[in-house]
Design a protein around this motif. Structure first.
Motif, PDB file in Angstrom:
ATOM      1  N   GLN A 315       0.496  -1.315  -0.092  1.00  0.00           N
ATOM      2  CA  GLN A 315      -0.077  -0.242  -0.217  1.00  0.00           C
ATOM      3  C   GLN A 315       0.642   1.164  -0.639  1.00  0.00           C
ATOM      4  N   ALA A 316       1.537   1.082   1.034  1.00  0.00           N
ATOM      5  CA  ALA A 316       2.841   2.557   0.401  1.00  0.00           C
ATOM      6  C   ALA A 316       3.380   3.021  -0.843  1.00  0.00           C
ATOM      7  N   ILE A 317       3.736   1.386  -1.226  1.00  0.00           N
ATOM      8  CA  ILE A 317       4.622   2.021  -2.650  1.00  0.00           C
ATOM      9  C   ILE A 317       3.291   2.812  -3.595  1.00  0.00           C
ATOM     10  N   HIS A 318       2.377   1.833  -3.097  1.00  0.00           N
ATOM     11  CA  HIS A 318       1.666   2.038  -4.406  1.00  0.00           C
ATOM     12  C   HIS A 318       0.909   3.949  -4.449  1.00  0.00           C
ATOM     13  N   ALA A 319       1.160   3.926  -2.859  1.00  0.00           N
ATOM     14  CA  ALA A 319       0.921   5.548  -2.909  1.00  0.00           C
ATOM     15  C   ALA A 319       1.564   6.477  -3.599  1.00  0.00           C
ATOM     16  N   ALA A 320       2.665   6.140  -3.500  1.00  0.00           N
ATOM     17  CA  ALA A 320       3.710   7.080  -4.123  1.00  0.00           C
ATOM     18  C   ALA A 320       3.294   7.133  -5.766  1.00  0.00           C
ATOM     19  N   ARG A 321       3.322   9.146  -5.798  1.00  0.00           N
ATOM     20  CA  ARG A 321       3.005   9.773  -7.066  1.00  0.00           C
ATOM     21  C   ARG A 321       4.726  10.098  -7.823  1.00  0.00           C
ATOM     22  N   GLU A 322       5.270  10.090  -6.911  1.00  0.00           N
ATOM     23  CA  GLU A 322       7.049  11.392  -6.717  1.00  0.00           C
ATOM     24  C   GLU A 322       8.183   9.899  -7.163  1.00  0.00           C
ATOM     25  N   ARG A 323       8.168   9.245  -5.873  1.00  0.00           N
ATOM     26  CA  ARG A 323       9.234   8.760  -5.503  1.00  0.00           C
ATOM     27  C   ARG A 323       9.497   7.365  -4.264  1.00  0.00           C
ATOM     28  N   VAL A 324      10.059   6.188  -4.641  1.00  0.00           N
ATOM     29  CA  VAL A 324       9.997   5.796  -3.417  1.00  0.00           C
ATOM     30  C   VAL A 324      11.462   5.381  -4.166  1.00  0.00           C
ATOM     31  N   TRP A 325      12.236   5.689  -2.260  1.00  0.00           N
ATOM     32  CA  TRP A 325      13.324   5.327  -2.161  1.00  0.00           C
ATOM     33  C   TRP A 325      13.203   4.187  -0.949  1.00  0.00           C
ATOM     34  N   ILE A 326      13.874   3.350  -1.025  1.00  0.00           N
ATOM     35  CA  ILE A 326      13.887   1.988   0.208  1.00  0.00           C
ATOM     36  C   ILE A 326      15.728   1.557   0.080  1.00  0.00           C
ATOM     37  N   THR A 327      16.003   1.521   1.267  1.00  0.00           N
ATOM     38  CA  THR A 327      17.083   0.777   2.054  1.00  0.00           C
ATOM     39  C   THR A 327      17.282  -0.203   2.651  1.00  0.00           C
ATOM     40  N   THR A 328      16.983  -1.844   2.166  1.00  0.00           N
ATOM     41  CA  THR A 328      17.225  -2.788   3.069  1.00  0.00           C
ATOM     42  C   THR A 328      18.158  -3.658   2.530  1.00  0.00           C
ATOM     43  N   PRO A 329      18.494  -4.550   3.762  1.00  0.00           N
ATOM     44  CA  PRO A 329      19.673  -5.748   3.979  1.00  0.00           C
ATOM     45  C   PRO A 329      19.615  -6.714   3.019  1.00  0.00           C
ATOM     46  N   TYR A 330      18.368  -7.008   2.696  1.00  0.00           N
ATOM     47  CA  TYR A 330      17.758  -8.415   2.889  1.00  0.00           C
ATOM     48  C   TYR A 330      16.841  -7.683   1.276  1.00  0.00           C
ATOM     49  N   PHE A 331      16.728  -7.885   0.106  1.00  0.00           N
ATOM     50  CA  PHE A 331      15.739  -7.443  -0.991  1.00  0.00           C
ATOM     51  C   PHE A 331      15.092  -9.380  -1.581  1.00  0.00           C
ATOM     52  N   VAL A 332      14.568  -9.699  -1.126  1.00  0.00           N
ATOM     53  CA  VAL A 332      13.749 -11.088  -1.453  1.00  0.00           C
ATOM     54  C   VAL A 332      12.788 -10.680  -1.154  1.00  0.00           C
ATOM     55  N   PRO A 333      11.522  -9.951  -2.193  1.00  0.00           N
ATOM     56  CA  PRO A 333      10.040  -9.104  -2.365  1.00  0.00           C
ATOM     57  C   PRO A 333       9.346 -10.368  -2.629  1.00  0.00           C
ATOM     58  N   ASP A 334       8.281 -10.126  -2.143  1.00  0.00           N
ATOM     59  CA  ASP A 334       7.136 -11.356  -2.484  1.00  0.00           C
ATOM     60  C   ASP A 334       6.768 -10.655  -3.891  1.00  0.00           C
ATOM     61  N   GLN A 335       6.000 -11.761  -4.364  1.00  0.00           N
ATOM     62  CA  GLN A 335       5.583 -10.998  -5.517  1.00  0.00           C
ATOM     63  C   GLN A 335       4.223 -10.492  -5.771  1.00  0.00           C
ATOM     64  N   SER A 336       3.926  -9.408  -4.060  1.00  0.00           N
ATOM     65  CA  SER A 336       2.267  -8.043  -4.491  1.00  0.00           C
ATOM     66  C   SER A 336       4.163  -6.948  -4.101  1.00  0.00           C
TER      67      SER A 336
END
Length: 473
Positions: A315-336
């Motif tokens: 939901q937070a990513i869908h809310a973005a209109r200009e940018r989404v910057w994410i930092t994470t040590p593990y980038f293994v997202p699920d499909q959604s």
């Protein structure tokens, strides 16, 4: 005779594998996980049966019942009694409904409050200096929760700070995860208890937790006297100060909150504390009108009716209109979540993901490498942080929203761990986070889509195999 014994043992293992596979099919949290476990348990029970005892459990009761009962009744515990007017309290402090994040509040039965002062704490030195200062000022209580506590220099500094407050007659309550802090020596805990500190390990099962590696409490929370709270990615250990190569320097972020949302930090801690001890920690109402920021505490976990952590990111990513910057040590997202990132890039949003260039868990790092490649093919910009290991869990949305918490972009955070984050709507605070992340990206190398194709064939096969372990990473 020995052949007969071996044959019966093999038959018994296969029978146990079939029974475990039936359990996996009925109880796994995802279809992919059910298929992977069932296939392995039926075909290779010699290899998969023991790991399934540790990693296959996907449901638990008791805590679930307690959590859902409290969510439905929407109360905060206060000195041994319910706080019956909590609904009015939330209404009094709720801001005008922000449609971008209202679904998150509805899912978690919480609200966004106004009137907060926020302090961005960059790296361990700043974070622990602020936390130690708050603990030293405590006059009524200290509530502390970490996934990991080490008996090293920083861990002993924390121990000393807690002992000083306990010696002054201040109630001190400490939770640590029983698996995350598995190497915490008994004498460390014993000294705290002997001096009056109430300290307990967290486990979802009170009586049967020996073979339970799932459902870890990954939250990092500190609440002092109700007036301030802390949340973020840091645990209590020297590595979080960047003192342990080869991952040093360690890059992480915490946040200090003053205002009404501290009551929701308290609520998260109180629920875990009550489950472990059967008691309620001391409570004081938070201060009001401390600043201008709007804050929602997002506490997620496997006790929720929905896969709340994954849905929060989606939901937070869908809310973005200009940018989404994410930092994470593990980038293994699920499909959604992965779909949300790709769709954001397709609609013209500036999507960036910052991940480590050094692994602390080899299999996760390999899976992250493959996801990073696939993300770049969709217009998502992925960067690898050069100076050291990046452990921070931060998300910046547009020009006004910043999230700081304990949530990783992996299956454990999405479905298996108890997590917590602070979602903040405030342009001034978001500008601070933007400045911090801009510097982080400047110290990173962007992933080129061609990098994967240049890898040796066997290396690419290894990356694909690593991704097959998504359900347990």
């Amino acid at each position: 005779m020995w052949l007969t014994i071996i044959a019966f043992a093999a038959l018994g293992l296969h029978a146990a594998g079939v029974l475990a596979a039936m359990h996996a099919v009925m109880h796994a949290r995802t279809a992919q996980g059910a298929f992977a476990w069932a296939l392995g348990l039926v075909l290779l029970p010699y290899v998969t049966l023991v790991p399934y005892l540790f990693l296959g459990e996907s449901h638990f009761s008791g805590y679930v019942d307690l959590h859902r009962q409290r969510q439905e009744r929407r109360f905060v515990l206060c000195n041994g009694t319910e706080w019956p007017d909590r609904g009015a309290y939330l209404k009094r402090h709720a801001v005008a409904n922000d449609e971008r994040y209202s679904a998150i509040g509805n899912m978690l039965k919480t609200g966004m409050h106004g009137g907060h002062a926020l302090t961005l704490l960059i790296d361990g030195e700043a974070a622990f200096a602020s936390m130690f200062e708050a603990i030293a000022r405590a006059e009524h209580y200290v509530l502390l929760q970490f996934f990991i506590i080490h008996d090293d220099e920083l861990g002993r500094r924390l121990q000393t700070a807690l002992l000083e407050r306990a010696a002054a007659g201040i109630p001190v309550c400490v939770l640590y995860d029983s698996i995350g802090s598995h190497d915490l020596p008994r004498h460390y805990v014993a000294r705290l208890r002997e001096s009056g500190v109430q300290v307990h390990p967290f486990a979802t099962r009170r009586w049967r937790n020996r073979f339970q590696l799932n459902f870890r409490n990954h939250r990092k929370v500190l609440v002092v006297d109700g007036y301030c709270g802390f949340v973020g990615g840091l645990n209590a250990g020297d590595e979080y100060l960047g003192l342990k190569p080869p991952l040093a320097p360690w890059r992480d972020t915490h946040i200090r909150i003053e205002g009404p949302a501290v009551a929701d930090l308290y609520r998260s801690f109180a629920e875990d504390w009550d489950w472990v001890t059967g008691e309620q920690p001391p409570f004081r109402p938070p201060h009001e009108h401390c600043g201008n920021a709007q804050t929602m505490i997002v506490a997620t976990g496997p006790a929720d009716r929905q896969e709340s952590c994954s849905l929060f990111f989606t939901q937070a990513i869908h809310a973005a209109r200009e940018r989404v910057w994410i930092t994470t040590p593990y980038f293994v997202p699920d499909q959604s979540v992965f779909s949300a990132l790709r769709l954001a890039a397709f609609r013209g949003v500036d999507v960036r993901v910052l991940i480590p260039c050094r692994p602390d868990h080899r299999t996760v790092f390999m899976a992250s490498t493959l996801y990073a490649h696939e993300a770049t093919l969709c217009g998502v910009r992925v960067f690898r942080y050069r100076p050291g290991f990046i452990h921070q869990k931060v998300m910046l949305i547009d020009s006004d929203t910043a999230v700081v918490g304990s949530m990783n972009l992996d299956n454990r955070s999405f479905r298996l761990n108890f997590e917590i984050a602070s979602l903040n709507v405030d342009e001034a605070f978001a500008a601070e986070v933007e400045k911090m992340l801009t510097e982080d990206f400047a110290n990173a190398d962007e992933v080129n889509p061609e990098e994967y194709r240049r890898l040796p064939y066997l290396k690419r096969v290894a990356l694909q195999v690593a991704r097959m372990f998504d359900p347990v990473l």
